[in-house]
Design an enzyme around this catalytic site. Sequence first.
Site, PDB file in Angstrom:
ATOM      1  N   GLY A 198      -8.212   7.524   0.858  1.00 24.50           N
ATOM      2  CA  GLY A 198      -7.388   8.726   0.939  1.00 24.50           C
ATOM      3  C   GLY A 198      -5.979   8.434   1.404  1.00 24.50           C
ATOM      4  N   ASN A 214     -13.859   3.410  -3.487  1.00 24.76           N
ATOM      5  CA  ASN A 214     -13.188   3.619  -2.207  1.00 24.76           C
ATOM      6  C   ASN A 214     -12.698   5.042  -2.124  1.00 24.76           C
ATOM      7  OD1 ASN A 214     -10.020   3.926  -1.849  1.00 24.76           O
ATOM      8  ND2 ASN A 214     -10.354   2.758  -3.737  1.00 24.76           N
ATOM      9  N   LYS A 258       2.817   4.669 -12.015  1.00 24.37           N
ATOM     10  CA  LYS A 258       1.436   4.177 -12.127  1.00 24.37           C
ATOM     11  C   LYS A 258       0.543   5.254 -12.732  1.00 24.37           C
ATOM     12  CE  LYS A 258      -2.075   1.715  -9.525  1.00 24.37           C
ATOM     13  NZ  LYS A 258      -2.288   0.959  -8.284  1.00 24.37           N
ATOM     14  N   ASN A 261       3.033   6.544  -7.352  1.00 24.23           N
ATOM     15  CA  ASN A 261       1.584   6.730  -7.529  1.00 24.23           C
ATOM     16  C   ASN A 261       1.281   8.200  -7.769  1.00 24.23           C
ATOM     17  OD1 ASN A 261      -1.187   6.775  -7.429  1.00 24.23           O
ATOM     18  ND2 ASN A 261      -1.345   6.290  -5.252  1.00 24.23           N
ATOM     19  N   LYS A 317       0.834  -1.200   0.000  1.00 21.41           N
ATOM     20  CA  LYS A 317       0.000   0.000   0.000  1.00 21.41           C
ATOM     21  C   LYS A 317       0.874   1.257   0.000  1.00 21.41           C
ATOM     22  CE  LYS A 317      -0.419   0.581   4.950  1.00 21.41           C
ATOM     23  NZ  LYS A 317      -0.198  -0.596   5.736  1.00 21.41           N
ATOM     24  N   GLY A 318       0.301   2.345  -0.490  1.00 19.81           N
ATOM     25  CA  GLY A 318       1.083   3.568  -0.660  1.00 19.81           C
ATOM     26  C   GLY A 318       1.623   4.118   0.655  1.00 19.81           C
ATOM     27  N   CYS A 332      -3.741   8.741  -7.651  1.00 17.05           N
ATOM     28  CA  CYS A 332      -4.819   8.488  -6.702  1.00 17.05           C
ATOM     29  C   CYS A 332      -5.865   9.599  -6.778  1.00 17.05           C
ATOM     30  CB  CYS A 332      -4.298   8.399  -5.271  1.00 17.05           C
ATOM     31  SG  CYS A 332      -5.634   8.113  -4.100  1.00 17.05           S
ATOM     32  N   THR A 347      -7.551   3.672 -10.114  1.00 12.25           N
ATOM     33  CA  THR A 347      -9.019   3.691 -10.108  1.00 12.25           C
ATOM     34  C   THR A 347      -9.578   4.848 -10.942  1.00 12.25           C
ATOM     35  OG1 THR A 347      -8.932   4.935  -8.057  1.00 12.25           O
ATOM     36  CG2 THR A 347      -9.250   2.565  -7.866  1.00 12.25           C
TER      37      THR A 347
HETATM   38  C1  LIG Z   1      -9.168   0.194  -1.198  1.00  8.30           C
HETATM   39  C2  LIG Z   1      -8.182   0.532  -2.290  1.00  8.30           C
HETATM   40  C3  LIG Z   1      -7.007   1.206  -1.957  1.00  8.30           C
HETATM   41  C4  LIG Z   1      -6.077   1.549  -2.948  1.00  8.30           C
HETATM   42  N1  LIG Z   1      -4.922   2.174  -2.596  1.00  8.30           N
HETATM   43  C5  LIG Z   1      -3.974   2.441  -3.546  1.00  8.30           C
HETATM   44  C6  LIG Z   1      -2.713   3.009  -3.198  1.00  8.30           C
HETATM   45  O1  LIG Z   1      -2.414   3.244  -2.014  1.00  8.30           O
HETATM   46  N2  LIG Z   1      -1.844   3.294  -4.200  1.00  8.30           N
HETATM   47  C7  LIG Z   1      -2.118   3.018  -5.510  1.00  8.30           C
HETATM   48  O2  LIG Z   1      -1.296   3.278  -6.370  1.00  8.30           O
HETATM   49  N3  LIG Z   1      -3.300   2.447  -5.858  1.00  8.30           N
HETATM   50  C8  LIG Z   1      -4.231   2.157  -4.915  1.00  8.30           C
HETATM   51  N4  LIG Z   1      -5.428   1.550  -5.286  1.00  8.30           N
HETATM   52  C9  LIG Z   1      -5.677   1.229  -6.692  1.00  8.30           C
HETATM   53  C10 LIG Z   1      -5.369  -0.236  -7.004  1.00  8.30           C
HETATM   54  O3  LIG Z   1      -4.013  -0.544  -6.779  1.00  8.30           O
HETATM   55  C11 LIG Z   1      -5.735  -0.598  -8.453  1.00  8.30           C
HETATM   56  O4  LIG Z   1      -5.002   0.232  -9.318  1.00  8.30           O
HETATM   57  C12 LIG Z   1      -7.214  -0.438  -8.759  1.00  8.30           C
HETATM   58  O5  LIG Z   1      -7.990  -0.863  -7.670  1.00  8.30           O
HETATM   59  C13 LIG Z   1      -7.649  -1.185 -10.021  1.00  8.30           C
HETATM   60  O6  LIG Z   1      -7.464  -2.574  -9.902  1.00  8.30           O
HETATM   61  P1  LIG Z   1      -8.611  -3.599  -9.436  1.00  8.30           P
HETATM   62  O7  LIG Z   1      -9.818  -3.310 -10.240  1.00  8.30           O
HETATM   63  O8  LIG Z   1      -8.038  -4.955  -9.668  1.00  8.30           O
HETATM   64  O9  LIG Z   1      -8.833  -3.327  -7.984  1.00  8.30           O
HETATM   65  C14 LIG Z   1      -6.359   1.216  -4.301  1.00  8.30           C
HETATM   66  C15 LIG Z   1      -7.546   0.536  -4.617  1.00  8.30           C
HETATM   67  C16 LIG Z   1      -8.458   0.181  -3.643  1.00  8.30           C
HETATM   68  C17 LIG Z   1      -9.700  -0.552  -4.030  1.00  8.30           C
END
Ligand SMILES: Cc1cc2nc3c(=O)[nH]c(=O)nc-3n(C[C@H](O)[C@H](O)[C@H](O)COP(=O)(O)O)c2cc1C
Lengths: 258, 300
Positions: free
Chosen positions: B71, B68, B163, B125, B44-45, B128, B191
């Site tokens: 933050g 989500n 990313k 990242n 996680k970030g 976000c 996302t």
């Molecule tokens: C709860 C949650 C937290 C996330 N936190 C981060 C993060 O901290 N850093 C990041 O680059 N992407 C974050 N993402 C994005 C995911 O890494 C991913 O790019 C995105 O969810 C798309 O993939 P998926 O559809 O398989 O979940 C987060 C996604 C979710 C659902």
Amino acid sequence: MCQDNIKSKKTVSIIANEEIAAGVYQMVFREQEIAERTKPGQFVNVYCQADSRILPRPISICQVEPRAGLVTIVYMVVGQGTKEFSNLQAGQTIDVLGPLGNGFSPVACEESILVGGGVGTPPLLELVKQLPGTKHVFLGFRTGSYLVDAFKQYAQVYIATDDGSVGQQGTVIDLMNAVGAKGQQVYACGPKPMLAALKTWTNERDIPAQLSLEERMGCGIGACVGCVCKVKTDTESGFTYKKVCKDGPVFDAKEVIL
Amino acid sequence: MHTSVTIAGVTFDNPVMTASGTFGSGKEYAEYMDLNGLGGIIVKGVASKEWLGNPAPRIAETYGGMLNAVGLQNPGVDVFMEEDIPFLRQYNTNIVVNIAGKTVEEYVDVTKRLQQADIDMIELNISCPNVKEGGVAFGTDAGMAEYITKEVKKHAKQPLIVKLSPNVTDITEIAKAVEAGGADAVSLINTLLGMKIDIYKRRPVLANRVGGFSGPAIKPVAVRMVHQVYKSIQLPIIGLGGICTGEDAVEFMLAGATGVAVGTANFMNPRATVDVIEGIERFMDETGVEDVRELIGALE
Ligand SMILES: Cc1cc2nc3c(=O)[nH]c(=O)nc-3n(C[C@H](O)[C@H](O)[C@H](O)COP(=O)(O)O)c2cc1C
Ligand SMILES: Cc1cc2nc3c(=O)[nH]c(=O)nc-3n(C[C@H](O)[C@H](O)[C@H](O)COP(=O)(O)OP(=O)(O)OC[C@H]3O[C@@H](n4cnc5c(N)ncnc54)[C@H](O)[C@@H]3O)c2cc1C
Ligand code: FES
């Protein structure tokens, strides 16, 4: 890294799934490990069959029968997921994961007070079964009531309803005041306003309280940081976030900010 | 059967990683699976200092997906390095650290501190949607994306993955910019910006009003973007967005991804990554693919 302990989602067979009050269902399923390992106040992730509903629904474990390997959950139909569960019949299967979270920590004392609001009532049943001493149970419902006979086997039960259809009209807190509830430890599960009022109530009387919280969950296992609640700290901001699913769902009333 | 892939000089036993923010720092999942089986863990970030994140509710489910608004809650890079790296290093898998910041200086600061850590790659990242400053602002402007990539790259001895955000008109423009900035690989997609309204309360469901949309529902968008980027730059790609099965992963590889990451599916099943790895192997077996690298960009 012990590979023998690997937990996973389990497909379990449903023994019964009956409506016990308007829109409230009691489901019993067979799962030996959950039945043996559950502590009062823990929950299970229940998964939907429809691909459109991807996230698990956290539902508290109401009671377990370790010898028979049976687990009971009680849930209210509020949306499409719980509607889907309510349509399942005995003999069908469902996917579950658990037990999850930290439950209540039973404290040995002469008299304890248990307070349940609506679908916050079910997890108190396993607790009341396991607690030593005298137990006073206060249950609050919007209208009607359920599980009352089950509680009566272990404790003295008082009921309040918003509309006065069962027991006293008003909130559980009103009822506790009317009855003059007393005890050395409080355990509660229910809607946030009830827990907030109870926090004040126990604070004024200096009685320790364990509150079981609810929050929208993504994973239920501590990975997504979605299900947070505020907890007091002595840092600059005055609080930090804790995860309801993994650090809770039960928190000390003194530490949690409602 | 050959399943290993190489991304920017780092070898992965198989192409499957965990998407940042959906796998914690791995600890939570160690109860459910053998972390040794993963190609890599993208944690996680982390930021230079602790971030509290947004108030709850932070999660909402939508048709075939979720929103989500966490933050980027994180304990800060120092706590992370102390607590999580030693845990992860017990396992035979690559550690990729996802970094966040509100300013270029903050991104650089985390990167500098991570130079002391035993990690394999850094993922920047800049995409976000849940933080006001930094975050997505860097990922939606080609000039800013190139600049921040260059600044972070100066201080990183580890290969740098950038990313990309899908919340842009033309993702290839940003991909080209980070390539020019010196990125060693790209990952996509983060996302999509989304919203859900409670029609009875007439209020947004999330406390933050809007959130990041992820899960199986976003897969077609992600596959399309991976393919567009594959055709426009030379860098290796980590593809993600809605991957739940081995077949999904193969689709991303055919579109041009060298590696894949599993995100929201981990919430649907804590053993989802295991299913994806086994699914890829089964597909290879059934279709006579001996080397998983044959699949990369092999779209007819
Ligand atoms: C709860 C949650 C937290 C996330 N936190 C981060 C993060 O901290 N850093 C990041 O680059 N992407 C974050 N993402 C994005 C995911 O890494 C991913 O790019 C995105 O969810 C798309 O993939 P998926 O559809 O398989 O979940 C987060 C996604 C979710 C659902
Ligand atoms: C630890 C925990 C234990 C729980 N135990 C029980 C239980 O024993 N019995 C029971 O009936 N319910 C329990 N819940 C609430 C239950 O998880 C939700 O009612 C369920 O997920 C709703 O699913 P749905 O698909 O029917 O509704 P959705 O379509 O997802 O939502 C419909 C409405 O339900 C409400 N809702 C949805 N999710 C939650 C949630 N996590 N918490 C509170 N409200 C929600 C919202 O008002 C929402 O608008 C518990 C929740 C938690 C976090
Ligand atoms: S529901 Fe994911 S951390 Fe609690």
